[in-house]
Design a protein around this motif. Structure first.
Motif, PDB file in Angstrom:
ATOM      1  N   VAL A 140       0.849  -1.199   0.000  1.00  0.00           N
ATOM      2  CA  VAL A 140       0.000   0.000   0.000  1.00  0.00           C
ATOM      3  C   VAL A 140       0.883   1.247   0.000  1.00  0.00           C
ATOM      4  O   VAL A 140       1.548   1.532   1.000  1.00  0.00           O
ATOM      5  N   PRO A 141       0.951   1.990  -1.093  1.00  0.00           N
ATOM      6  CA  PRO A 141       0.317   1.653  -2.365  1.00  0.00           C
ATOM      7  C   PRO A 141       1.076   0.516  -3.050  1.00  0.00           C
ATOM      8  O   PRO A 141       2.264   0.316  -2.772  1.00  0.00           O
ATOM      9  N   PRO A 142       0.408  -0.228  -3.928  1.00  0.00           N
ATOM     10  CA  PRO A 142       1.107  -1.307  -4.625  1.00  0.00           C
ATOM     11  C   PRO A 142       2.164  -0.738  -5.577  1.00  0.00           C
ATOM     12  O   PRO A 142       1.855   0.104  -6.421  1.00  0.00           O
ATOM     13  N   ILE A 143       3.405  -1.166  -5.388  1.00  0.00           N
ATOM     14  CA  ILE A 143       4.507  -0.697  -6.225  1.00  0.00           C
ATOM     15  C   ILE A 143       5.224  -1.896  -6.825  1.00  0.00           C
ATOM     16  O   ILE A 143       5.558  -2.855  -6.120  1.00  0.00           O
ATOM     17  N   ILE A 144       5.420  -1.860  -8.133  1.00  0.00           N
ATOM     18  CA  ILE A 144       6.172  -2.892  -8.829  1.00  0.00           C
ATOM     19  C   ILE A 144       7.368  -2.240  -9.509  1.00  0.00           C
ATOM     20  O   ILE A 144       7.438  -1.018  -9.646  1.00  0.00           O
ATOM     21  N   GLY A 145       8.325  -3.070  -9.919  1.00  0.00           N
ATOM     22  CA  GLY A 145       9.488  -2.512 -10.587  1.00  0.00           C
ATOM     23  C   GLY A 145      10.165  -3.520 -11.488  1.00  0.00           C
ATOM     24  O   GLY A 145      10.024  -4.732 -11.307  1.00  0.00           O
ATOM     25  N   PHE A 146      10.893  -2.999 -12.465  1.00  0.00           N
ATOM     26  CA  PHE A 146      11.696  -3.853 -13.334  1.00  0.00           C
ATOM     27  C   PHE A 146      13.002  -3.145 -13.624  1.00  0.00           C
ATOM     28  O   PHE A 146      13.127  -1.928 -13.476  1.00  0.00           O
ATOM     29  N   SER A 147      13.982  -3.926 -14.039  1.00  0.00           N
ATOM     30  CA  SER A 147      15.301  -3.380 -14.315  1.00  0.00           C
ATOM     31  C   SER A 147      15.653  -3.644 -15.775  1.00  0.00           C
ATOM     32  O   SER A 147      15.522  -4.763 -16.266  1.00  0.00           O
ATOM     33  N   SER A 148      16.078  -2.589 -16.457  1.00  0.00           N
ATOM     34  CA  SER A 148      16.453  -2.687 -17.865  1.00  0.00           C
ATOM     35  C   SER A 148      17.963  -2.612 -17.987  1.00  0.00           C
ATOM     36  O   SER A 148      18.575  -1.595 -17.634  1.00  0.00           O
ATOM     37  N   VAL A 149      18.565  -3.690 -18.462  1.00  0.00           N
ATOM     38  CA  VAL A 149      20.002  -3.696 -18.713  1.00  0.00           C
ATOM     39  C   VAL A 149      20.219  -3.029 -20.071  1.00  0.00           C
ATOM     40  O   VAL A 149      19.963  -3.613 -21.115  1.00  0.00           O
ATOM     41  N   GLY A 150      20.638  -1.778 -20.020  1.00  0.00           N
ATOM     42  CA  GLY A 150      20.713  -0.948 -21.220  1.00  0.00           C
ATOM     43  C   GLY A 150      19.545   0.018 -21.262  1.00  0.00           C
ATOM     44  O   GLY A 150      18.441  -0.309 -20.815  1.00  0.00           O
ATOM     45  N   TYR A 151      19.812   1.209 -21.766  1.00  0.00           N
ATOM     46  CA  TYR A 151      18.772   2.240 -21.848  1.00  0.00           C
ATOM     47  C   TYR A 151      17.951   1.985 -23.112  1.00  0.00           C
ATOM     48  O   TYR A 151      18.342   2.352 -24.213  1.00  0.00           O
TER      49      TYR A 151
END
Length: 205
Positions: free
Chosen positions: A55-66
């Protein structure tokens, strides 16, 4: 006594394939849809993905390279996470190809879009679950030396959730029935989730 294979990552692993991604896994897949300022819908899978807050729901991802995904989120502040299930595995893999920015992966892999409600990027119409997200942070990662690496962590608050109603059993989401697939490192290793893997552990009081 157990014999351990030990190494310092900065000096290389000395193995045929880096075991890091296989050990930290299997991991949920971040199948992220975005839209460019020019209105082109982008879709790409990321193997570094997870949830980080309730709360609040937070997700994330990681990008190798822009990549285009990060650029689009920086420009618009919005993205959608789409659940990858076994029936979508092949088309998800196809969407990972290196298409130019002016090409929509939805069109390239012949995947139907569905309109989102609170953000502009479309959802994957066949995805059984989708999270509409507003970006909260984009962080370029750095090592212990303080030197930045070419990897960007994108975090977003989930502002709307879509769930296939057939996956709600007495109001409880049925993970096993959904058919999630998970990334497991190696050259292209994945795992499925089914009822046979389910067991319950209740938190001690």
């Amino acid at each position: 006594m157990v014999q351990m294979y030990s190494y310092e990552p900065k000096n290389g692993h000395g193995l045929p394939h880096d075991p890091f991604g296989a050990i930290v896994g299997p991991r949920p897949i971040g199948w992220i849809s975005t839209q460019s300022k020019a209105g082109i819908a982008n879709l790409a899978p990321y193997s570094f993905f997870n949830a980080f807050n309730y709360v609040p729901p937070i997700i994330g991802f990681s990008s190798v390279g822009y990549k285009d995904t990060v650029r689009n989120i920086e420009d618009t502040g919005e993205f959608v996470w789409n659940l990858v299930t076994q029936d979508l595995a092949e088309v998800m893999n196809q969407s990972s190809a290196a298409y130019p920015p002016e090409t929509s992966e939805f069109d390239a892999v012949n995947l139907e879009k569905a309109s989102s409600k609170l953000v502009t990027p479309p959802r994957v119409a066949k995805a059984k679950v989708a999270f509409e997200c507003k970006c909260t942070e984009i962080i370029q990662l750095k090592g212990v030396s303080g030197e930045k690496v070419e990897t960007w962590l994108v975090l977003g608050e989930v502002v709307k959730i879509h769930i296939d109603q057939s996956l709600l059993k007495d109001g409880i989401y049925d993970t096993a029935k959904a058919g999630h697939i998970l990334r497991a490192g190696g050259r292209g290793d994945y795992f499925t989730i089914g009822q046979e893997q389910l067991f319950e552990l209740l938190r001690p009081r």
